[in-house]
Each structure stands twice: as structure tokens, then as C-alpha cells.
Design an enzyme around this catalytic site. Structure first.
Site, mmCIF file in Angstrom:
data_model
loop_
_atom_site.group_PDB
_atom_site.id
_atom_site.type_symbol
_atom_site.label_atom_id
_atom_site.label_comp_id
_atom_site.label_asym_id
_atom_site.label_seq_id
_atom_site.Cartn_x
_atom_site.Cartn_y
_atom_site.Cartn_z
ATOM 1 N N HIS A 96 38.115 -45.296 73.865
ATOM 2 C CA HIS A 96 37.973 -44.260 74.894
ATOM 3 C C HIS A 96 36.582 -44.320 75.494
ATOM 4 O O HIS A 96 35.568 -44.353 74.779
ATOM 5 C CB HIS A 96 38.216 -42.868 74.314
ATOM 6 C CG HIS A 96 38.079 -41.776 75.330
ATOM 7 N ND1 HIS A 96 38.975 -41.629 76.374
ATOM 8 C CD2 HIS A 96 37.128 -40.817 75.511
ATOM 9 C CE1 HIS A 96 38.590 -40.612 77.135
ATOM 10 N NE2 HIS A 96 37.475 -40.102 76.631
ATOM 11 N N SER A 97 36.501 -44.345 76.845
ATOM 12 C CA SER A 97 35.256 -44.324 77.586
ATOM 13 C C SER A 97 34.406 -45.533 77.195
ATOM 14 O O SER A 97 34.829 -46.669 77.382
ATOM 15 C CB SER A 97 34.538 -42.986 77.348
ATOM 16 O OG SER A 97 33.523 -42.776 78.296
ATOM 17 N N MET A 98 33.210 -45.343 76.641
ATOM 18 C CA MET A 98 32.432 -46.484 76.159
ATOM 19 C C MET A 98 33.268 -47.353 75.229
ATOM 20 O O MET A 98 33.187 -48.585 75.240
ATOM 21 C CB MET A 98 31.192 -45.989 75.416
ATOM 22 C CG MET A 98 30.462 -47.068 74.619
ATOM 23 S SD MET A 98 29.136 -46.379 73.608
ATOM 24 C CE MET A 98 28.766 -47.775 72.538
#
Length: 265
Positions: A96-98
């Protein structure tokens, strides 16, 4: 640490609900400033059918005394090495995300080594080649960095309101943002594993076009699922996301014999 943590030293990989008989392992990569415990509910929800391995980055929680890694390529190299003992059965990846950027780079390295992930789930992150002009959060002062975290609603409000705790966690958060914002996509072979992109329809960090552009990194199956919500849509729709993971992994053919990670030919 209350969870079982197998592997060479237990520092990098956390198993909160070990599922030794599961046919598939799901490796989960946290967001910037996040930790392995973010995926504790995921491990509980998916066991015993799926063995969840949550990655713990240096510089946070019980690894707070270690230096952070602020280079995405180096972090991907380190994580890939830590995953090698776990490739005795099929691996899927979720970031998720990074964590989506890191998962992508780890997937690339695994495929270069002849290990094809069963599937890669990229959540809450625009495609690796898509950059924005305002990617300077890691250079901002503490107050502006905190304001960014607040706007994304992904950090516990109690942490943001506690100056002492903030001073402990801000170095890791800033380091993670530096890793993300200094990352530069290097063109190369597209992923051959199936890729599923998950995103929130009001995520300020990802437009639908930016999510769709993940298809340019993929040689095989690709799909996008859009949920109501912002950057942390997955906390609001945890049940639906868990169901999607189960369905996608059930739909993906496992290699034969079971117990051997799928190899590229």
C-alpha cells in the site's frame, strides 16, 4: 514481539497468524511511516488459507534503534534477500502506497531471479513512472510534514497529538518519504505475474488515470478495482479488500507441485 517470526533472524518478516499449511504466502509491504503491525488484521482475516508475512522496515517499533533506509532500490534489495527463505511455496505480494512501489521493485527482482510472484496487488499508489511536481514532503519542516500526514488520515490521531511520540516516529516517516520521492522508475522488462491495482475514488495521491498506468508495467493480466474513499480506503473497506485478495488468489492457478515457488521459463 508477540507474533511468531520465522526466517533467519525475525527482524524483517513478521507472522502474526502463522499458517503453516497454507498453499500461498502473501507478503505485505507497509506505507510510509507504517509498520508490520498495520497488517495484523490482514493476517488474522486470511489465515489459515493464506500465510501472511508482514515486512518490518528498520527504524520503527522494535527496530527503532536501527538506521532507516531512505533509498528504494537498496530497501528492495534488502527485502528480496530476506524473502529468499520463504520461496519454498508460492508468494503473492501486497503493498500500500510506499509499499506498492517497494512491492513492485521486489517483484522485479524476484522475476529476474527466476521466481514469479503468484500475483502483485498495488494499492493506493500511482504507477511507478508517474511523478508529480509537488513531491517534496521529505524536505518540509515538521509541522508541514505532520499536516501532510493529517490530510491523508492514515496516522493514528493520538500519535499526531503527542509531541514526544511524534519525535520518535517522524525520522522514520521522513526517511520513507525521501525513499518514495527520490525514487526514479527505470524502464525494464514488464512484470509477467498478474497485477491487481486497488485505489480509492477520492484519493488525493492517485487519480484513476495514474492507477491505470500500472498496465504499462505489466506483460500479463492486469485489472483495477476502485473503492469509495481516500488514500486509506482499505481501512474503511477491509472486508471487501480481504474478499478481493482471497478471490484473486483462488482464481490464480498454483504451480505444480505445490510447495515450489513458480519459476520463469
Amino acid at each position: 514481539m508477540t507474533a511468531a517470526a520465522a526466517g533467519p533472524d525475525g527482524l524483517w518478516i513478521r507472522r502474526f497468524s502463522p499458517a503453516d499449511d497454507a498453499r500461498v504466502r502473501l507478503v505485505c509491504f507497509p506505507h510510509a511511516g507504517g509498520s508490520a503491525t498495520f497488517y495484523f488484521p490482514v493476517a488474522r482475516a486470511l489465515a489459515p488459507a493464506i500465510d501472511v508475512l508482514a515486512v518490518q522496515y528498520p527504524g520503527r517499533q522494535d527496530r527503532r534503534g536501527e538506521p532507516c533506509v531512505d533509498d528504494m532500490g537498496r530497501l528492495a534489495d534488502l527485502v528480496t534477500e530476506e524473502l529468499r527463505p520463504w520461496t519454498d511455496r508460492p508468494l503473492a505480494l501486497f503493498g500500500h502506497s510506499m509499499g506498492a512501489l517497494l512491492g513492485f521493485e521486489v517483484a522485479r527482482r524476484l522475476e529476474r531471479d527466476g521466481i514469479r510472484p503468484l500475483r502483485f496487488f498495488a494499492s493506493g499508489r500511482r504507477a511507478p513512472m508517474r511523478r508529480r511536481s509537488d513531491e517534496d514532503v521529505h524536505r518540509r519542516d515538521d509541522q508541514r510534514l505532520i499536516a501532510e500526514l493529517t490530510s491523508l488520515s492514515g496516522t493514528d490521531a493520538q500519535i499526531l497529538d503527542d509531541p514526544e511520540v511524534l519525535q520518535l516516529v517522524l525520522p522514520a516517516i521522513r526517511s520513507d518519504y525521501r525513499a518514495v520521492e527520490t525514487y526514479r522508475y527505470a524502464p525494464g522488462e514488464p512484470l509477467r505475474c498478474p497485477v491487481s491495482v486497488l485505489t480509492g475514488d477520492s484519493d488525493p495521491q492517485v487519480t484513476l488515470d495514474e492507477a491505470e498506468d500500472w498496465r504499462h508495467c505489466v506483460a500479463g493480466h492486469f485489472d483495477v478495482t476502485v473503492y469509495p474513499g481516500g488514500h486509506f480506503y482499505l481501512t474503511e473497506h477491509a472486508g471487501a479488500v480481504m474478499a478481493e485478495i482471497r478471490r484473486r488468489l483462488a482464481d490464480t492457478a498454483l504451480p505444480s507441485p505445490i510447495g515450489t515457488a513458480p519459476r520463469l521459463h
